[in-house]
Design a protein around this motif. Structure first.
Motif, PDB file in Angstrom:
ATOM      1  N   THR A  91       0.794  -1.040   0.056  1.00 39.39           N
ATOM      2  CA  THR A  91       0.063  -0.129  -0.041  1.00 39.39           C
ATOM      3  C   THR A  91       0.746   1.367  -0.104  1.00 39.39           C
ATOM      4  N   ASN A  92       0.679   2.026  -0.913  1.00 38.81           N
ATOM      5  CA  ASN A  92       1.416   3.352  -0.982  1.00 38.81           C
ATOM      6  C   ASN A  92       0.519   4.178  -0.115  1.00 38.81           C
ATOM      7  N   LYS A  93       1.439   4.644   0.899  1.00 38.16           N
ATOM      8  CA  LYS A  93       0.917   5.703   1.866  1.00 38.16           C
ATOM      9  C   LYS A  93       0.797   7.104   1.761  1.00 38.16           C
ATOM     10  N   THR A  94       1.419   7.440   0.454  1.00 35.36           N
ATOM     11  CA  THR A  94       1.254   8.999   0.247  1.00 35.36           C
ATOM     12  C   THR A  94       0.058   9.263  -0.639  1.00 35.36           C
ATOM     13  N   ASP A  95       0.248  10.551  -1.001  1.00 32.53           N
ATOM     14  CA  ASP A  95      -1.133  11.111  -1.491  1.00 32.53           C
ATOM     15  C   ASP A  95      -0.667  11.176  -3.094  1.00 32.53           C
ATOM     16  N   LYS A  96       0.445  10.710  -3.572  1.00 30.73           N
ATOM     17  CA  LYS A  96       0.690  10.593  -5.064  1.00 30.73           C
ATOM     18  C   LYS A  96       1.051   9.172  -5.663  1.00 30.73           C
ATOM     19  N   THR A  97       0.551   9.010  -6.776  1.00 31.18           N
ATOM     20  CA  THR A  97       1.051   7.701  -7.467  1.00 31.18           C
ATOM     21  C   THR A  97       2.521   7.565  -7.659  1.00 31.18           C
ATOM     22  N   LEU A  98       2.819   6.538  -7.352  1.00 30.88           N
ATOM     23  CA  LEU A  98       4.607   6.086  -7.224  1.00 30.88           C
ATOM     24  C   LEU A  98       4.902   5.026  -8.224  1.00 30.88           C
ATOM     25  N   LEU A  99       5.969   5.057  -8.785  1.00 32.33           N
ATOM     26  CA  LEU A  99       6.525   3.807  -9.418  1.00 32.33           C
ATOM     27  C   LEU A  99       6.870   2.621  -8.420  1.00 32.33           C
ATOM     28  N   VAL A 100       6.806   1.569  -8.816  1.00 33.55           N
ATOM     29  CA  VAL A 100       7.141   0.404  -7.782  1.00 33.55           C
ATOM     30  C   VAL A 100       8.440   0.152  -7.527  1.00 33.55           C
ATOM     31  N   GLY A 101       9.203   0.735  -8.428  1.00 31.15           N
ATOM     32  CA  GLY A 101      10.589   1.029  -8.340  1.00 31.15           C
ATOM     33  C   GLY A 101      11.187  -0.396  -8.988  1.00 31.15           C
ATOM     34  N   SER A 102      12.657  -0.715  -8.667  1.00 27.58           N
ATOM     35  CA  SER A 102      13.421  -1.533  -9.320  1.00 27.58           C
ATOM     36  C   SER A 102      13.981  -2.391  -8.076  1.00 27.58           C
ATOM     37  N   LEU A 103      14.538  -3.505  -8.221  1.00 25.36           N
ATOM     38  CA  LEU A 103      15.138  -4.203  -7.069  1.00 25.36           C
ATOM     39  C   LEU A 103      16.645  -3.948  -7.306  1.00 25.36           C
ATOM     40  N   PRO A 104      17.399  -3.924  -6.027  1.00 26.18           N
ATOM     41  CA  PRO A 104      18.885  -3.750  -5.722  1.00 26.18           C
ATOM     42  C   PRO A 104      19.645  -4.548  -6.609  1.00 26.18           C
ATOM     43  N   LYS A 107      25.042  -3.173  -8.956  1.00 19.13           N
ATOM     44  CA  LYS A 107      25.432  -1.532  -9.380  1.00 19.13           C
ATOM     45  C   LYS A 107      24.568  -0.889  -8.940  1.00 19.13           C
ATOM     46  N   SER A 108      23.396  -0.907  -8.336  1.00 19.46           N
ATOM     47  CA  SER A 108      22.340   0.115  -7.808  1.00 19.46           C
ATOM     48  C   SER A 108      21.514  -0.721  -6.528  1.00 19.46           C
ATOM     49  N   SER A 109      21.169   0.289  -5.825  1.00 19.44           N
ATOM     50  CA  SER A 109      20.431   0.216  -4.517  1.00 19.44           C
ATOM     51  C   SER A 109      18.934   0.039  -4.648  1.00 19.44           C
ATOM     52  N   GLY A 110      18.554   0.110  -5.884  1.00 18.04           N
ATOM     53  CA  GLY A 110      16.882   0.098  -6.178  1.00 18.04           C
ATOM     54  C   GLY A 110      16.456   1.373  -6.003  1.00 18.04           C
ATOM     55  N   TYR A 111      15.348   1.322  -6.057  1.00 18.55           N
ATOM     56  CA  TYR A 111      14.354   2.827  -5.495  1.00 18.55           C
ATOM     57  C   TYR A 111      12.824   2.526  -5.415  1.00 18.55           C
ATOM     58  N   SER A 112      12.284   3.426  -4.825  1.00 17.69           N
ATOM     59  CA  SER A 112      10.980   3.098  -4.288  1.00 17.69           C
ATOM     60  C   SER A 112      10.685   1.973  -3.536  1.00 17.69           C
ATOM     61  N   PHE A 113       9.548   1.260  -3.699  1.00 12.01           N
ATOM     62  CA  PHE A 113       9.389   0.205  -2.991  1.00 12.01           C
ATOM     63  C   PHE A 113      10.556  -0.969  -3.151  1.00 12.01           C
ATOM     64  N   GLU A 127      21.302 -14.014 -15.634  1.00  9.23           N
ATOM     65  CA  GLU A 127      21.803 -12.866 -16.410  1.00  9.23           C
ATOM     66  C   GLU A 127      20.818 -11.777 -16.734  1.00  9.23           C
ATOM     67  N   VAL A 128      19.581 -12.183 -16.318  1.00  9.60           N
ATOM     68  CA  VAL A 128      18.403 -11.001 -16.416  1.00  9.60           C
ATOM     69  C   VAL A 128      18.493 -10.433 -15.115  1.00  9.60           C
ATOM     70  N   GLY A 129      18.560 -10.966 -14.021  1.00 11.37           N
ATOM     71  CA  GLY A 129      18.267 -10.178 -12.650  1.00 11.37           C
ATOM     72  C   GLY A 129      16.998 -10.308 -12.239  1.00 11.37           C
ATOM     73  N   GLY A 130      16.632  -9.888 -11.278  1.00 10.91           N
ATOM     74  CA  GLY A 130      15.239  -9.994 -10.772  1.00 10.91           C
ATOM     75  C   GLY A 130      14.246  -8.713 -11.247  1.00 10.91           C
ATOM     76  N   ARG A 131      13.069  -8.878 -11.380  1.00 15.08           N
ATOM     77  CA  ARG A 131      12.144  -7.911 -11.766  1.00 15.08           C
ATOM     78  C   ARG A 131      10.962  -7.657 -10.997  1.00 15.08           C
ATOM     79  N   LEU A 132      10.600  -6.416 -10.752  1.00 14.18           N
ATOM     80  CA  LEU A 132       9.479  -6.105  -9.991  1.00 14.18           C
ATOM     81  C   LEU A 132       8.336  -5.660 -10.626  1.00 14.18           C
ATOM     82  N   PHE A 133       7.009  -5.790 -10.486  1.00 15.43           N
ATOM     83  CA  PHE A 133       6.198  -5.419 -11.229  1.00 15.43           C
ATOM     84  C   PHE A 133       4.708  -5.247 -10.270  1.00 15.43           C
ATOM     85  N   VAL A 134       3.951  -4.669 -10.738  1.00 16.59           N
ATOM     86  CA  VAL A 134       2.343  -4.877  -9.987  1.00 16.59           C
ATOM     87  C   VAL A 134       1.509  -5.501 -10.814  1.00 16.59           C
TER      88      VAL A 134
END
Length: 218
Positions: A91-104, A107-113, A127-134
Protein backbone atom coordinates in the motif's frame (compact mmCIF):
# COMPACT_ATOMS: atom_id res chain seq x y z
CA UNK A 1 51.57 -3.59 78.32
CA UNK A 2 48.54 -2.56 76.24
CA UNK A 3 49.19 -1.94 72.53
CA UNK A 4 48.12 1.54 71.28
CA UNK A 5 44.90 1.67 69.31
CA UNK A 6 46.83 2.93 66.25
CA UNK A 7 48.59 -0.44 66.02
CA UNK A 8 45.24 -2.20 65.54
CA UNK A 9 44.43 0.10 62.59
CA UNK A 10 47.72 -0.76 60.94
CA UNK A 11 46.79 -4.45 60.98
CA UNK A 12 43.37 -3.84 59.34
CA UNK A 13 44.32 -1.47 56.47
CA UNK A 14 46.33 -3.97 54.37
CA UNK A 15 43.21 -6.18 54.17
CA UNK A 16 40.83 -3.43 52.99
CA UNK A 17 42.97 -1.98 50.18
CA UNK A 18 43.36 -5.15 48.06
CA UNK A 19 39.60 -5.81 48.18
CA UNK A 20 38.86 -2.29 46.87
CA UNK A 21 41.50 -2.67 44.19
CA UNK A 22 40.00 -6.01 43.11
CA UNK A 23 36.50 -4.50 42.83
CA UNK A 24 37.84 -1.55 40.82
CA UNK A 25 39.77 -3.75 38.40
CA UNK A 26 36.76 -6.03 37.94
CA UNK A 27 34.51 -3.04 37.13
CA UNK A 28 37.05 -1.65 34.66
CA UNK A 29 37.29 -5.04 32.98
CA UNK A 30 33.51 -5.34 32.60
CA UNK A 31 33.25 -1.81 31.14
CA UNK A 32 36.07 -2.56 28.69
CA UNK A 33 34.40 -5.82 27.67
CA UNK A 34 31.14 -4.05 26.93
CA UNK A 35 32.90 -1.34 24.95
CA UNK A 36 32.29 1.54 27.38
CA UNK A 37 29.54 2.80 29.64
CA UNK A 38 27.61 4.58 26.88
CA UNK A 39 27.48 1.66 24.41
CA UNK A 40 24.71 -0.95 24.45
CA UNK A 41 24.31 -4.09 22.30
CA UNK A 42 22.06 -3.32 19.33
CA UNK A 43 18.64 -4.91 19.39
CA UNK A 44 18.29 -7.20 16.35
CA UNK A 45 15.50 -6.27 13.92
CA UNK A 46 12.20 -8.16 14.28
CA UNK A 47 12.00 -11.46 12.41
CA UNK A 48 8.80 -11.94 10.42
CA UNK A 49 7.28 -14.83 8.49
CA UNK A 50 4.82 -15.38 5.64
CA UNK A 51 1.54 -13.49 6.04
CA UNK A 52 2.93 -10.84 8.38
CA UNK A 53 3.06 -7.10 7.62
CA UNK A 54 5.62 -4.39 8.26
CA UNK A 55 5.42 -0.58 8.25
CA UNK A 56 8.01 0.71 5.80
CA UNK A 57 7.25 4.39 6.32
CA UNK A 58 6.30 5.30 2.76
CA UNK A 59 4.65 1.91 2.29
CA UNK A 60 2.82 -0.80 4.18
CA UNK A 61 3.89 -4.24 2.99
CA UNK A 62 2.54 -7.70 3.67
CA UNK A 63 4.78 -10.62 2.71
CA UNK A 64 2.37 -13.17 1.25
CA UNK A 65 4.42 -16.09 -0.10
CA UNK A 66 7.24 -17.30 -2.30
CA UNK A 67 6.47 -19.76 -5.09
CA UNK A 68 8.16 -21.60 -7.97
CA UNK A 69 6.44 -21.27 -11.35
CA UNK A 70 7.24 -22.73 -14.76
CA UNK A 71 6.54 -20.97 -18.05
CA UNK A 72 6.20 -23.58 -20.83
CA UNK A 73 8.21 -23.15 -24.00
CA UNK A 74 6.34 -21.03 -26.54
CA UNK A 75 7.39 -23.31 -29.43
CA UNK A 76 9.76 -26.14 -30.33
CA UNK A 77 12.65 -23.73 -30.70
CA UNK A 78 12.21 -22.09 -27.31
CA UNK A 79 12.94 -23.37 -23.81
CA UNK A 80 10.73 -23.42 -20.76
CA UNK A 81 11.53 -20.87 -18.09
CA UNK A 82 11.50 -21.29 -14.32
CA UNK A 83 10.86 -18.41 -11.95
CA UNK A 84 10.95 -17.82 -8.24
CA UNK A 85 8.16 -15.33 -7.47
CA UNK A 86 7.85 -13.47 -4.17
CA UNK A 87 4.37 -12.05 -3.64
CA UNK A 88 3.66 -8.89 -1.63
CA UNK A 89 0.61 -6.82 -0.85
CA UNK A 90 1.83 -3.21 -0.92
CA UNK A 91 0.00 0.00 0.00
CA UNK A 92 1.35 3.38 -1.07
CA UNK A 93 0.78 5.60 1.98
CA UNK A 94 1.47 8.90 0.21
CA UNK A 95 -1.05 11.04 -1.69
CA UNK A 96 0.75 10.61 -5.03
CA UNK A 97 0.97 7.73 -7.51
CA UNK A 98 4.42 6.14 -7.28
CA UNK A 99 6.40 3.75 -9.42
CA UNK A 100 6.90 0.37 -7.81
CA UNK A 101 10.63 0.81 -8.47
CA UNK A 102 13.41 -1.68 -9.12
CA UNK A 103 15.20 -4.32 -7.10
CA UNK A 104 18.77 -3.76 -5.84
CA UNK A 105 21.63 -5.05 -8.01
CA UNK A 106 25.41 -5.08 -7.72
CA UNK A 107 25.45 -1.66 -9.39
CA UNK A 108 22.29 -0.06 -7.96
CA UNK A 109 20.49 0.10 -4.60
CA UNK A 110 17.07 0.07 -6.27
CA UNK A 111 14.39 2.67 -5.62
CA UNK A 112 10.82 3.20 -4.40
CA UNK A 113 9.35 0.00 -2.92
CA UNK A 114 12.12 -2.01 -4.57
CA UNK A 115 14.71 0.00 -2.65
CA UNK A 116 13.21 -1.22 0.65
CA UNK A 117 14.15 -4.81 -0.24
CA UNK A 118 17.80 -4.40 0.70
CA UNK A 119 19.00 -7.97 0.32
CA UNK A 120 17.65 -11.43 -0.44
CA UNK A 121 19.39 -14.55 0.87
CA UNK A 122 20.28 -16.69 -0.97
CA UNK A 123 20.84 -14.46 -3.96
CA UNK A 124 19.45 -15.75 -7.26
CA UNK A 125 22.21 -15.60 -9.86
CA UNK A 126 20.97 -15.00 -13.40
CA UNK A 127 21.82 -12.97 -16.49
CA UNK A 128 18.50 -11.13 -16.40
CA UNK A 129 18.33 -10.35 -12.68
CA UNK A 130 15.21 -9.78 -10.60
CA UNK A 131 12.20 -7.87 -11.89
CA UNK A 132 9.53 -6.02 -9.89
CA UNK A 133 6.00 -5.32 -11.12
CA UNK A 134 2.41 -4.74 -10.03
CA UNK A 135 -0.07 -7.44 -11.05
CA UNK A 136 -3.80 -6.66 -11.39
CA UNK A 137 -6.26 -9.01 -13.10
CA UNK A 138 -3.43 -10.64 -15.02
CA UNK A 139 -2.06 -7.32 -16.30
CA UNK A 140 1.43 -6.14 -15.31
CA UNK A 141 2.11 -2.47 -14.54
CA UNK A 142 4.57 -0.30 -12.64
CA UNK A 143 2.26 2.04 -10.67
CA UNK A 144 1.26 2.09 -7.02
CA UNK A 145 -1.78 4.29 -6.51
CA UNK A 146 -2.36 6.10 -3.19
CA UNK A 147 -4.04 4.12 -0.41
CA UNK A 148 -4.69 1.07 -2.61
CA UNK A 149 -3.40 -2.37 -1.59
CA UNK A 150 -1.72 -3.72 -4.73
CA UNK A 151 -0.28 -7.16 -5.49
CA UNK A 152 3.43 -6.77 -6.22
CA UNK A 153 5.65 -9.53 -7.61
CA UNK A 154 9.41 -9.79 -7.32
CA UNK A 155 10.34 -12.26 -10.06
CA UNK A 156 13.71 -14.01 -10.32
CA UNK A 157 14.51 -16.28 -13.28
CA UNK A 158 16.47 -19.44 -12.52
CA UNK A 159 19.26 -20.27 -14.93
CA UNK A 160 19.47 -23.72 -16.50
CA UNK A 161 18.95 -26.51 -14.00
CA UNK A 162 19.73 -24.41 -10.92
CA UNK A 163 18.13 -25.86 -7.79
CA UNK A 164 15.58 -23.51 -6.19
CA UNK A 165 16.15 -22.65 -2.53
CA UNK A 166 13.93 -24.10 0.19
CA UNK A 167 13.37 -20.61 1.59
CA UNK A 168 14.34 -16.99 1.03
CA UNK A 169 15.05 -14.26 3.57
CA UNK A 170 14.82 -10.52 2.97
CA UNK A 171 16.54 -7.72 4.88
CA UNK A 172 13.96 -4.92 4.69
CA UNK A 173 14.41 -1.17 5.18
CA UNK A 174 11.85 1.43 6.24
CA UNK A 175 11.77 4.85 4.57
CA UNK A 176 11.84 8.01 6.69
CA UNK A 177 10.95 11.60 5.79
CA UNK A 178 14.13 13.68 5.85
CA UNK A 179 14.41 17.42 5.27
CA UNK A 180 17.26 19.00 3.35
CA UNK A 181 18.50 21.76 5.72
CA UNK A 182 19.57 23.94 2.77
CA UNK A 183 16.43 23.77 0.65
CA UNK A 184 13.77 22.69 3.14
CA UNK A 185 12.65 19.97 0.71
CA UNK A 186 11.37 16.81 2.43
CA UNK A 187 12.26 13.47 0.81
CA UNK A 188 11.60 9.84 1.67
CA UNK A 189 14.97 8.15 2.25
CA UNK A 190 16.29 4.94 3.78
CA UNK A 191 18.42 5.85 6.85
CA UNK A 192 22.02 4.71 6.66
CA UNK A 193 25.38 4.97 8.39
CA UNK A 194 28.84 5.51 6.89
CA UNK A 195 29.27 6.51 3.27
CA UNK A 196 32.29 8.63 4.13
CA UNK A 197 35.90 8.17 3.03
CA UNK A 198 37.10 4.75 4.10
CA UNK A 199 33.72 3.65 5.46
CA UNK A 200 31.09 1.92 3.33
CA UNK A 201 27.47 3.03 3.55
CA UNK A 202 25.31 0.61 5.53
CA UNK A 203 21.52 0.96 5.34
CA UNK A 204 19.46 0.34 8.44
CA UNK A 205 17.54 -2.95 8.49
CA UNK A 206 14.00 -2.54 9.87
CA UNK A 207 13.06 -6.24 9.74
CA UNK A 208 14.02 -9.61 8.32
CA UNK A 209 11.38 -11.76 6.63
CA UNK A 210 11.72 -15.47 5.87
CA UNK A 211 9.42 -17.21 3.39
CA UNK A 212 9.37 -20.92 2.50
CA UNK A 213 9.47 -21.50 -1.26
CA UNK A 214 6.41 -23.39 -2.52
CA UNK A 215 7.06 -25.67 -5.45
CA UNK A 216 4.64 -25.55 -8.37
CA UNK A 217 1.60 -27.69 -7.68
CA UNK A 218 2.06 -27.76 -3.89
Amino acid sequence: MTEPSGGSDRHRRPVVVPVLALVTLTAVGVVALLGGLDERPETPPPQLKAGQSVDLGQFDAQFIESTMTIEPAANQFAKEKRFLDVVFKVTNKTDKTLLVGSLPTDKSSGYSFGGALLKMTPQIKSEVGGRLFVLSKGVQSSQLHPDVAATVIARYELDGTATPPEQVTYDVAAYEEMENPLTGVVTWLVPSEGGFVGKAEVKKVAATVTLPVKQEGT
